[in-house]
Design an enzyme around this catalytic site. Structure first.
Site, PDB file in Angstrom:
ATOM      1  N   ASP B  59      -0.742 -38.734 -55.549  1.00 11.69           N
ATOM      2  CA  ASP B  59      -0.944 -37.420 -54.928  1.00 11.69           C
ATOM      3  C   ASP B  59      -1.908 -37.471 -53.749  1.00 11.69           C
ATOM      4  O   ASP B  59      -2.631 -38.452 -53.568  1.00 11.69           O
ATOM      5  CB  ASP B  59      -1.558 -36.464 -55.961  1.00 11.69           C
ATOM      6  CG  ASP B  59      -0.487 -35.794 -56.800  1.00 11.69           C
ATOM      7  OD1 ASP B  59       0.645 -35.667 -56.317  1.00 11.69           O
ATOM      8  OD2 ASP B  59      -0.798 -35.415 -57.946  1.00 11.69           O
ATOM      9  N   TYR B 117      -4.549 -46.794 -64.025  1.00 12.42           N
ATOM     10  CA  TYR B 117      -5.275 -45.881 -63.149  1.00 12.42           C
ATOM     11  C   TYR B 117      -6.740 -45.871 -63.554  1.00 12.42           C
ATOM     12  O   TYR B 117      -7.059 -45.995 -64.738  1.00 12.42           O
ATOM     13  CB  TYR B 117      -4.736 -44.451 -63.297  1.00 12.42           C
ATOM     14  CG  TYR B 117      -3.498 -44.173 -62.486  1.00 12.42           C
ATOM     15  CD1 TYR B 117      -3.611 -43.760 -61.157  1.00 12.42           C
ATOM     16  CD2 TYR B 117      -2.236 -44.307 -63.031  1.00 12.42           C
ATOM     17  CE1 TYR B 117      -2.482 -43.482 -60.403  1.00 12.42           C
ATOM     18  CE2 TYR B 117      -1.097 -44.036 -62.278  1.00 12.42           C
ATOM     19  CZ  TYR B 117      -1.228 -43.618 -60.971  1.00 12.42           C
ATOM     20  OH  TYR B 117      -0.113 -43.345 -60.225  1.00 12.42           O
TER      21      TYR B 117
END
Lengths: 252, 252
Positions: B59, B117
């Protein structure tokens, strides 16, 4: 009627900054500097034009995780509110980490006993986007053992004239380096150099010289000869400012 | 006359970026994205309009130290020259770390087995200039033990519907989290979450929920209940993108 006595307070600040977009610490006309931004913020919260004494005049592009500065004020703003009050008026690349009351004779520059600077080398073939402003890229693999053994010659009280950019006003070039700690983690090499003070460009020139040892262009013992020569032209290059960060100042 | 056969090569790139100034990975009209910048650079060095397959559609504001993408090309540029050739045409906040030849059927997205992540929380009273774009500031002291014991409930193959921003097209909300590693060093808390795939906003919502455990607003075992409820409104907030970084993609 007797006037209430307004005591002056001496506020000690610990300051962090990303130096990328500033012309260094020291205030300069028509240029963005760390000192001038903080002075503007102090003016906003106290209404006063103070004198802000910084421990180190970091150069353009140099960062900080531990710069210290002090200023005197008659403002009554509670000490624990000072960091957030100043941060509200500072750009996000300059932050006040801490504020404390200090004795009237405390001077961030002259009271400093030891300073630690960190230099970061990224040792791999390609640049790293996330470290582009906070490290110096060296593409050739470095011999870390040679770097560490070369560094030992620089620890102690020595004449560092060979590692300083000439400065006519600086006659005393003797400084004390307490320690040089060099660590390699993956492809990042950090040099932490602690000393009682540093000549102009001294840290960046020391690391530039150790780099030549890591590249095999100098032997570790050559660093001793360079030191003893007291001649700047024998040392390595002054590495770029962006790899340098002031990380700590010690006081008594 | 027989034409020389031009074999198509399948190039696998490892990509790092500072996502601060981009509207995420995926190409969008009139917006700066990582994918569009890399496509422009590939066009410059190969002359070709290729298809660039990315492993993860990060994003806006999310960073990378390990994004992987692949593209097919007939260009004969030597593999070891591709990173520097592309980097020469990319802005400094996007860098190609590595390029390698891969088999024709390699697809950065569909061949991915595990992704990691990292989310970074800065847990102290004041913001940090040098981490302003790569961490999320939490001013209240966090109970790290509670965070770690809450995280265990999320490891394994589970239905993570409660931790995903609703997406009508995504019917299967079962994902496998292989590990959650949480470390605190000074005032920095890092969450490394490895899994076979993540729902939209899943990592940021998991960390936002664990944060509530660290603040004492939830008990660790409440996380189990939230998971079992399969209802997004029971989980914590989706934390800001800037604390998130894609750090690794594993393939067979």
């Amino acid at each position: 009627m007797k006037k209430a006595k307004i005591d002056s307070r001496n506020i000690k600040l610990t300051i962090e900054y990303d130096g990328t977009n500033y012309c260094g610490w020291q205030i300069q006309k028509h240029k963005a500097t760390i000192q001038s931004e903080i002075l503007k913020a102090i003016k906003k919260i106290t209404g006063e034009n103070v004198i802000l004494r910084g421990a180190s005049r970091t150069d353009s592009g140099v960062h900080s995780l531990g710069q210290v500065a002090n200023f005197k004020t008659t403002s009554r703003i509670p000490i624990e509110k000072i960091p957030s009050a100043l941060n509200a008026h500072l750009p996000s690349d300059i932050t006040i980490k801490n504020a404390e009351e200090s004795s009237d004779d405390f001077d961030a520059q002259f009271s400093a006993k030891l300073k630690t600077y960190r230099y970061v080398i990224l040792n791999r073939k390609t640049p790293c986007a996330l470290m582009r402003n906070t490290s110096y890229l060296v593409k050739t693999p470095l011999n870390i053992k040679n770097i560490i053994s070369a560094a030992q010659y620089l620890v102690g009280k020595k004449d560092f004239r060979a590692f300083a950019t000439k400065n006519k006003n600086k006659k005393n070039t003797i400084r004390y380096i307490k320690s040089i700690s060099i660590k390699k983690k993956n492809d990042i090499i950090t040099f932490d150099i602690e000393g009682n003070g540093f000549l102009y460009n001294m840290v960046r020139t020391i690391v530039g010289t150790l780099l030549l040892c890591g590249l095999g262009k100098l032997k570790p013992q050559d660093v001793k000869k360079i030191l003893e020569s007291r001649d700047r032209k024998n040392a390595g290059q002054t590495l770029p400012a962006k790899g340098l960060c002031l990380i700590n100042i010690k006081y008594n």
